[in-house]
Design an enzyme around this catalytic site. Structure first.
Site, PDB file in Angstrom:
ATOM      1  N   PRO A 108      17.189  32.849  15.980  1.00  0.00           N
ATOM      2  CG  PRO A 108      19.043  33.534  17.210  1.00  0.00           C
ATOM      3  CD  PRO A 108      17.626  33.044  17.363  1.00  0.00           C
ATOM      4  CB  CYS A 109      17.554  31.469  10.650  1.00  0.00           C
ATOM      5  SG  CYS A 109      18.436  32.803   9.794  1.00  0.00           S
ATOM      6  CD  GLN A 110      22.538  33.361  12.773  1.00  0.00           C
ATOM      7  OE1 GLN A 110      21.612  32.843  13.382  1.00  0.00           O
ATOM      8  NE2 GLN A 110      22.959  34.584  13.049  1.00  0.00           N
ATOM      9  CG  LEU A 133      17.251  25.887  12.193  1.00  0.00           C
ATOM     10  CD1 LEU A 133      15.919  26.504  12.599  1.00  0.00           C
ATOM     11  CD2 LEU A 133      17.214  24.384  12.371  1.00  0.00           C
ATOM     12  CB  SER A 134      20.345  29.190   7.041  1.00  0.00           C
ATOM     13  OG  SER A 134      20.556  29.603   5.720  1.00  0.00           O
TER      14      SER A 134
END
Length: 155
Positions: free
Chosen positions: A73-75, A77-78
């Site tokens: 899941p990238c939330q 890091l985004s």
């Protein structure tokens, strides 16, 4: 020669297995928790085993594969997110990918596989451009170090 085999963590709608098939790689299993993406991959890959939630998996018990892929899941890091980085609850799941790979390699070593043939031999981590700048670049350094530690720990 036997085809390479793939395990897909954070599988989503099966993009890595789809790419694998197009390259002659056999997708063996996938880990995903969302119902709709699981249904998509069941339709596309009826023979692929669905193993469930990554936090409940034991790498010792998974069918051996040559390649592990994962787009954790990238939330966190985004650049569009709160930028909690790898310390965040969702993006921190990257460490689960590392754990699974280590457990699988340990199991292969216990089965007596030669060091150069311990599986998985390859790990692919996919994420967002923000992964490079999260925590001033420190999160990406951690990702690289953790991946290197997998090999340093075994073989």
């Amino acid at each position: 020669m036997t085809a390479l085999r793939l395990g897909s963590l954070f599988d989503g709608i099966g993009v890595f297995p789809l790419a694998a098939v197009r390259c002659g790689i056999e997708p063996v299993w996938a880990s995903e928790i969302e119902a709709f993406p699981i249904e998509v991959t069941r339709e596309r890959f009826p023979g692929m085993l669905h193993v469930g939630d990554i936090t409940k998996l034991n790498g010792n018990e998974l069918p051996p594969v040559d390649i592990i892929t994962g787009g954790s899941p990238c939330q966190d890091l985004s650049v569009a997110g709160a930028r909690a980085g790898l310390a965040g609850e969702r993006s921190g799941l990257f460490m689960e990918q590392v754990r699974i790979v280590k457990e699988m390699r340990d199991a292969d070593e216990r089965r007596g596989r030669a060091t150069h043939a311990v599986r998985p031999r390859y790990m692919v981590w996919e994420n967002v451009p923000g992964a490079f700048s999260s925590a001033g670049g420190e999160d990406f350094r951690v990702v690289l170090e953790e991946i290197v530690r997998i090999k340093a720990r075994t073989g």
